[in-house]
Structure formats: C-alpha cells, structure tokens
Motif scaffolding. Structure first.
Motif, PDB file in Angstrom:
ATOM      1  N   MET A   1       2.466   7.521  -1.898  1.00  0.00           N
ATOM      2  CA  MET A   1       1.600   7.451  -3.063  1.00  0.00           C
ATOM      3  C   MET A   1       1.864   6.033  -3.855  1.00  0.00           C
ATOM      4  O   MET A   1       0.908   5.712  -4.412  1.00  0.00           O
ATOM      5  CB  MET A   1       2.167   8.601  -4.258  1.00  0.00           C
ATOM      6  N   ALA A   2       2.983   5.718  -3.619  1.00  0.00           N
ATOM      7  CA  ALA A   2       3.221   4.178  -4.427  1.00  0.00           C
ATOM      8  C   ALA A   2       2.477   3.331  -3.769  1.00  0.00           C
ATOM      9  O   ALA A   2       1.937   2.335  -4.133  1.00  0.00           O
ATOM     10  CB  ALA A   2       4.881   3.915  -4.603  1.00  0.00           C
ATOM     11  N   ASN A   3       2.379   3.315  -2.285  1.00  0.00           N
ATOM     12  CA  ASN A   3       1.724   2.314  -1.512  1.00  0.00           C
ATOM     13  C   ASN A   3       0.222   2.541  -1.655  1.00  0.00           C
ATOM     14  O   ASN A   3      -0.476   1.333  -1.769  1.00  0.00           O
ATOM     15  CB  ASN A   3       2.160   2.794  -0.099  1.00  0.00           C
ATOM     16  N   GLU A   7      -2.198  -0.235  -2.869  1.00  0.00           N
ATOM     17  CA  GLU A   7      -3.298  -0.658  -2.239  1.00  0.00           C
ATOM     18  C   GLU A   7      -4.713  -0.853  -2.917  1.00  0.00           C
ATOM     19  O   GLU A   7      -5.368  -1.934  -2.831  1.00  0.00           O
ATOM     20  CB  GLU A   7      -3.369   0.218  -0.904  1.00  0.00           C
ATOM     21  N   TRP A   8      -4.958   0.045  -3.714  1.00  0.00           N
ATOM     22  CA  TRP A   8      -6.210  -0.026  -4.587  1.00  0.00           C
ATOM     23  C   TRP A   8      -6.245  -1.012  -5.547  1.00  0.00           C
ATOM     24  O   TRP A   8      -6.972  -1.769  -5.994  1.00  0.00           O
ATOM     25  CB  TRP A   8      -6.806   1.360  -5.077  1.00  0.00           C
ATOM     26  N   LEU A  12      -8.558  -4.116  -5.792  1.00  0.00           N
ATOM     27  CA  LEU A  12      -9.057  -4.508  -7.086  1.00  0.00           C
ATOM     28  C   LEU A  12      -8.959  -5.787  -7.567  1.00  0.00           C
ATOM     29  O   LEU A  12     -10.004  -6.601  -7.701  1.00  0.00           O
ATOM     30  CB  LEU A  12      -8.453  -3.375  -8.254  1.00  0.00           C
ATOM     31  N   LEU A  13      -7.782  -6.209  -7.426  1.00  0.00           N
ATOM     32  CA  LEU A  13      -7.539  -7.681  -7.703  1.00  0.00           C
ATOM     33  C   LEU A  13      -8.072  -8.549  -6.752  1.00  0.00           C
ATOM     34  O   LEU A  13      -8.615  -9.523  -7.349  1.00  0.00           O
ATOM     35  CB  LEU A  13      -6.165  -7.997  -7.589  1.00  0.00           C
ATOM     36  N   GLN A  14      -8.305  -8.242  -5.609  1.00  0.00           N
ATOM     37  CA  GLN A  14      -8.892  -9.192  -4.713  1.00  0.00           C
ATOM     38  C   GLN A  14     -10.257  -9.148  -5.030  1.00  0.00           C
ATOM     39  O   GLN A  14     -10.708 -10.402  -5.213  1.00  0.00           O
ATOM     40  CB  GLN A  14      -8.705  -8.731  -3.271  1.00  0.00           C
TER      41      GLN A  14
ATOM     42  N   ILE B 240     -15.261  -0.488  -6.933  1.00  0.00           N
ATOM     43  CA  ILE B 240     -13.965   0.104  -6.965  1.00  0.00           C
ATOM     44  C   ILE B 240     -13.558   0.776  -5.786  1.00  0.00           C
ATOM     45  O   ILE B 240     -14.482   1.565  -5.340  1.00  0.00           O
ATOM     46  CB  ILE B 240     -13.915   0.899  -8.425  1.00  0.00           C
ATOM     47  N   HIS B 241     -12.310   0.759  -5.546  1.00  0.00           N
ATOM     48  CA  HIS B 241     -11.895   1.492  -4.638  1.00  0.00           C
ATOM     49  C   HIS B 241     -11.856   2.944  -4.761  1.00  0.00           C
ATOM     50  O   HIS B 241     -11.397   3.202  -6.083  1.00  0.00           O
ATOM     51  CB  HIS B 241     -10.236   0.908  -4.289  1.00  0.00           C
TER      52      HIS B 241
END
Lengths: 396, 269
Positions: A1-3, A7-8, A12-14, B240-241
């Motif tokens: 879950m942390a991964n 990831e999202w 998002l940042l990217q 959004i992902h």
C-alpha cells in the motif's frame, strides 16, 4: 500500500512538473519583460507628450513675442533681459573657473616637482642607510673576529697558566730534590770533612810520632851536645802542624806555651824567631809543609802542643812575624801592605800600631837590636824602616 | 492533514500565461493597443488579477463605463468571473499549442444573462467565504470555520489575493485537519465539471462501505451512470492517477475555497 501511495504521488508530481514546463516556463520571463517594456513605453510616451506640449508652448510664446500685445512683448523682453544677465553671470563664472583650473594645474605641477625632489632625497638617504648598514655589518664581522681571537687568547692563557702551574709543581719537586741533594751533599761533605779530619788526625799523629821520634833524637843529641858544649846551635825553623790549614791565608797566628825553638837550615821559607822571655813561640800558617824542628832547650825540652792565642792579624795572608827584642810586642807583616804591631802582654793581643807605606805585600819584618826600629821588605822591590816609638816611616 | 508541502507548493505556484486583447469594436482613436500579456495564478480569480489590464486598455476605450462592467470572453464564450482561473482554463481551452491563452477584454455590453456581475472585490470576497463555509460544513459540520475569528478569515483572503503561501496555509491547515472521531473528513467537498461548463455536486464520502479509504477508481464507479461512464479526472491541468486516495486529494489538491474542482471525462456507452 505504501508503494502504491508513492506511485500515484510520484506520477502526480511528474505530471505537475510537465504541466509547468508546458504552461509556465515558456511565457513567464517573456511576459514579465514585455510588461516592463510596456511600462517604459507608456512612461516615455507620457514624457514625450509633456515635452512636446511644453515645446509647443514655448514656440508659441516665442512666436507671439514680437508681434503680440505690448504687455506680452514687454514680459518677453524682460524675460529675455533677465536671461541675458544670467548668461553673462554664467560666462563670468566660467572664466573664473577656468582661471582656477589653471592655477590648480600649476599647483599640481609644483607639487609634482616637490614630490620628485623629496623622492630624490629619500633615495639618497636610502643610499646612505645602505652604506651604514654595510659598515655596520663589517664592524659586526670584526667584532666577531675579535671575540673569537679573544677566546683563543683566553684559551692560550689558560693553557699557559696550566703549564705554569705544572712547571711550578715541577720546580717545587725539583727544589725538593735539590734540597735533598744539598742535604746529601752536606752530609757527604761532613763525612768528607770527618774523613779528612781523621786523615789530618792521623797525619798529626804521624807527625807527632815523627816529631816525638825527632824530639827523642834531638834530646839524645842535646844530651850529647850538653855533654859537649862546643857545638853550635842551629837555628831551627819550625812550622805549624798541618791541622786547621785552610790554604786561604787567614793570617792566623798560633802561639804555643812551650819552649821556643829556633833552627836555621837552608831551604826554609819562613823564619821563626823565638820570642823573648823564652816562653812563647809563634808560628805562621800559610803552608802546611812540615819542617824540621830542632829543639832548643834553654828551658823545658818540650814541643809546643797547645795554642795559647789565635787572632786575625791581617785581612789577607800574614807573611812575616817578629818578636821585639826588648818588650812584649809582636810585629806582623802581610799581604795587605801593612806592618802591624801587637801588644800581647794580656790574654788578647791589642793592636798597638799600623805601619803603612809599602805599596805591595810585606814579605819579611825585623827589629834592630835595640828594638826601636822595624824594617820591612815587600814585593815592591823595596825595604822600609819605621821607628817603633812614633810609628813613622824613616827610610824607604 | 496536509503534510505534503512539496505538492501544496507546486499547486500554489501554478500559473497560466494569458494574452489579453482589446475588443476591436470598443477601440476609440487611431491607435491600436497592443496585446497585454500576463502570468496569472491558477488559484486566483479574474477580477482580482486584471487591474493592470483594465488600466492598460482603458486608454484606448471610451471611458464612460462603470468599473464593474468588465468582462472577458474566450472564443465568444463569456468567462464566469467567480470560477478560479485554473478551472476556466481546464474547461475551456481547446487548442494545446504553445501560445498564451488569448482572452478578449470587454468594457461594455455586459452579458447580464450569463454572468454575475462582480462590481467590487468585496463581493468576490463574500462569495469566497461562503464557498469556504460550505466546504467546512461538508468536512467538519462547520465547526472549524465557525470557531475561527474574523481576522483569520481576513488572513485567508489576504493570503490569497497577495499570493502569500505561508499566510494562507497557516489558517487553512486547520481546515484541512481530519475530523475528531475519524481519520478523514465527514464528506469530501467536490464539484464535478462537465464539458459544457456546468458542474454537479454530490455528497461524497471519503470511505468506502467497507471502511477503507476511497480511491479515484471507486469515485469513477460512483459517478458513472449506465448511460455515461466516467473514465478519468483532470484538475490543475493534469490527469490524476486512478489510485490516488480521495482524502489525500481533498487535502492537497483543493483550490483555496477548499473545493476539489474535477473535470470528468465521460464515455458514452
């Protein structure tokens, strides 16, 4: 879950960054610049407008100055006059400033000259300083050398002192040795003297024995002679025994309380005369040769053995001695060129007179039969006669 | 709580390049005004950032219009003045080339039927505050915002119009705290925008029926109808992902009025 979270979030940042790159970055700077330029342009346009308006105003004022109404033209002319006055004032100021400028540049030139002179002086001083420093260095080097030589001398001094002490020690050692050696020498001399005295004693003994034999013989002869009273009495010479001979010519006189002896034989150096009264004899002591002694037996027939009196008659050698025929006076002559008269009545001889006048040593003295004259012969080829009474030279 | 400062910062600093043009009908005089370019913040509102533009163009315009009658349009579409600029851009911008967004400024003929007039800034401020309160009611039953003092409300507004991130978020952080009894908001304040610029507001909970934190996939399913299927969301200019947590999104990707303004892509079944 942390991964998944990451990831999202990362996606998002990217995406946000991509959006920024697309939408923001191309335009931002340019739009800012554009806005600034627009501001500048509007500002300049406004200024331009203002200036052109002013310009127009001035032009219209100028154009209407000559043909316009009097009031206007007067105002303009007054303005013109004022402006001209200002202009004149400005020009005067300008000339003033030019003058001052000239003066200032003159001052600058002077100051530059001064500065150069000062620099010159400084250079000279620096030269002097360098010389002084060099001299100082040399002096320091000399001082150094002197110090080192001083050190050496001190060292030398020390070594000399050491040598000195060593030598002193050696010296003291040698002194001790010397003293020791001198002691030895003294001891040896004492022994020698002892041996010599022993020898002398022996010789004396021999002498005495010989003399005794002789005296015996003489006695026999005398006895024989007594039996025959015609034989002549030889004069005898006697010499002292050899003891206490120094060979230095002390001039001692020996007296004997024995019989007088007289003998007269050839080849004898000194004459000995029998003293009057017949009791005393005397001996001279320059040499140690034995003499034949003949006994004269007017009184007791004995050889003199003990010394009655001994005294120094002359500084040098005593060569001659004579008894006075009339009184108890002794005359002695010696190498000190004097003939001395001694009174021997008492225990010690008293000097009675000194007869001088001879220029060389006295060899022989004699009294006359009356005892009033003395004759003395000396090495100066002359004989002298003195009177006994007043001790004066009578003949030379 | 809005921890992710980096995201917050990037959202706050989002900007759009706009090129303002004057209405050719309104130009007075011989001079043609040049286009005025400006970088505006995505989170701000059009009446707040366009003072300079108005001043620039007002020289060329017959100045007998009241100040509040300024309005903008894009390709003939008048722009709602109370939407954040970022929302307007995402909704309306058609071409995706490298030019600034071209808007036309109008000083007259305000379309009263389409737009609401915002004469002064105070009106816009009141609208902003009402949006905030609505959002807080949805999140915390209105407790947090009503506990704040008036000066804190003013701080929020002034932080927004002066572009002061720290000033704004000093107060906004409290509005982003999760509720007392649960780890999330009560409901998520969210508006779903359609392609024709209308929006829909539904009561969305941050948790699924099972109690897990909702992600966007769940939301897609939730707002899909049998006729139209929702396939993606866009906000702040980015897609959004689908695995993004809804609670997190509400905390970080909200606009200053604390609403999530999401553009939904639909597919017709």
């Amino acid at each position: 879950m942390a991964n998944d979270d990451q990831e999202w979030r990362l996606s998002l940042l990217q995406r946000l960054r991509e959006r920024n790159r697309r939408e923001v970055t191309p335009f931002k700077e340019i739009i800012l610049q554009n806005n600034r330029l627009l501001d500048n342009v509007t500002q300049l346009k406004a200024d331009n407008l203002k200036i052109s308006v002013e310009n127009e105003q001035l032009r219209t004022a100028f154009a209407t100055g000559g043909t316009g109404s009097g009031k206007d033209s007067n105002a303009a002319q007054i303005a013109i006059a004022a402006l001209e006055k200002k202009l004149l004032a400005q020009q005067e100021e300008l000339t003033d400033l030019h003058k001052r400028k000239g003066e200032n540049s003159q001052m600058i030139v002077d100051l530059n000259l001064k500065v150069e002179k000062q620099q010159q002086i400084i250079k000279e001083k620096e030269g002097c300083l360098a010389e002084q420093k060099a001299a100082n260095n040399m002096l320091k080097a000399e001082v150094q050398m002197l110090k080192s030589s001083l050190e050496e001398l001190k060292k030398l001094n020390n070594t000399l002192l050491d040598e000195h002490t060593a030598l002193q020690l050696a010296f003291s050692a040698l002194e001790d040795k010397l003293r020791g050696v001198q002691e030895e020498n003294r001891c040896l001399l004492e022994r020698l003297m002892r041996y010599k005295s022993k020898d002398a004693d022996k010789l004396n003994e021999e002498n005495e024995s010989f003399l005794r034999k002789r005296s015996d013989k003489l006695k026999r002869d005398l006895e024989d002679a007594v039996r025959e009273p015609n034989s002549t009495l030889p004069r005898l010479t006697r010499n002292s025994s050899s003891h206490s001979q120094h060979g230095l010519g002390d001039g001692d006189l020996y007296e004997n309380d024995n019989d007088r002896y007289s003998s007269d034989t050839g080849g004898i150096d000194h004459c000995i005369e029998a003293g009057c009264g017949g009791e005393l004899d005397m001996f001279t002591s320059p040499n140690s040769r034995l003499r034949d002694v003949l006994c004269h037996s007017t009184t007791k027939p004995e050889n003199p053995s003990t010394i009655f009196m001994k005294f120094d008659a002359h500084e040098n050698e005593s060569h001659a001695v004579r008894w006075s025929p009339i009184e108890r006076v002794l005359a002695t002559g010696g190498a000190d060129r004097k003939v001395k008269l001694w009174d021997v009545g008492k225990a010690s001889p008293e000097p009675r007179a000194v007869l001088s006048g001879s220029s060389a040593g006295i060899n022989s003295v004699d009294f006359d039969s009356t005892g009033s004259y003395i004759i003395g012969t000396s090495n100066d080829y002359g004989a002298r006669v003195w009177t006994v009474g007043d001790n004066r030279l009578r003949n030379a | 709580m809005a921890h992710d400062r980096e995201i917050l910062r990037m959202i706050w600093e989002g900007q759009i390049a706009i090129c303002f043009q004057a209405d050719p009908d309104e130009i007075v005089g011989l001079q043609q005004p040049e286009n005025f370019h400006l970088m505006v913040s995505r989170l701000s509102y059009l009446p707040l950032v366009t003072d300079k533009v108005k001043k620039f163009f007002s020289r060329f315009i017959a100045n007998d219009q009241p100040d509040g009658a300024v309005w903008f349009d894009y390709n003939g579409i008048p722009l709602k003045l109370h939407y954040p600029i970022g929302v307007l851009h995402d909704l309306l911008r058609v071409e995706d080339d490298n030019h600034p967004w071209s808007l036309t400024i109008h000083f007259s003929k305000f379309p009263e039927d389409c737009l609401v007039k915002f004469d002064t800034k105070d009106i816009l401020e009141s609208f902003f505050m009402s949006c905030l309160k609505e959002a807080d009611v949805l999140k915390h039953r209105g407790q947090v915002i009503s506990a704040m003092q008036k000066k804190e409300h003013n701080q929020l507004w002034s932080g927004l119009i002066n572009d002061k991130f720290d000033q704004f978020w000093a107060v906004n952080r409290r509005l982003m705290e999760p509720g007392a009894e649960q780890d999330t908001f009560k409901h998520i304040p969210i508006r779903f925008y359609d392609e024709d610029s209308t929006y829909m507001q539904k009561l969305i909970s941050p948790l699924t029926e099972t109690g897990q934190k909702k992600i966007l996939n769940d939301l897609l399913i939730e707002i899909s109808t049998p006729v139209r299927k929702a396939v993606g969301f866009r906000t702040h200019g980015i897609d959004i992902h689908c695995d993004t947590q809804l609670q997190w999104m509400s905390e970080h990707l909200s606009y200053p009025d604390n609403f999530l303004h999401l553009l939904v892509f639909y597919e017709n079944m």
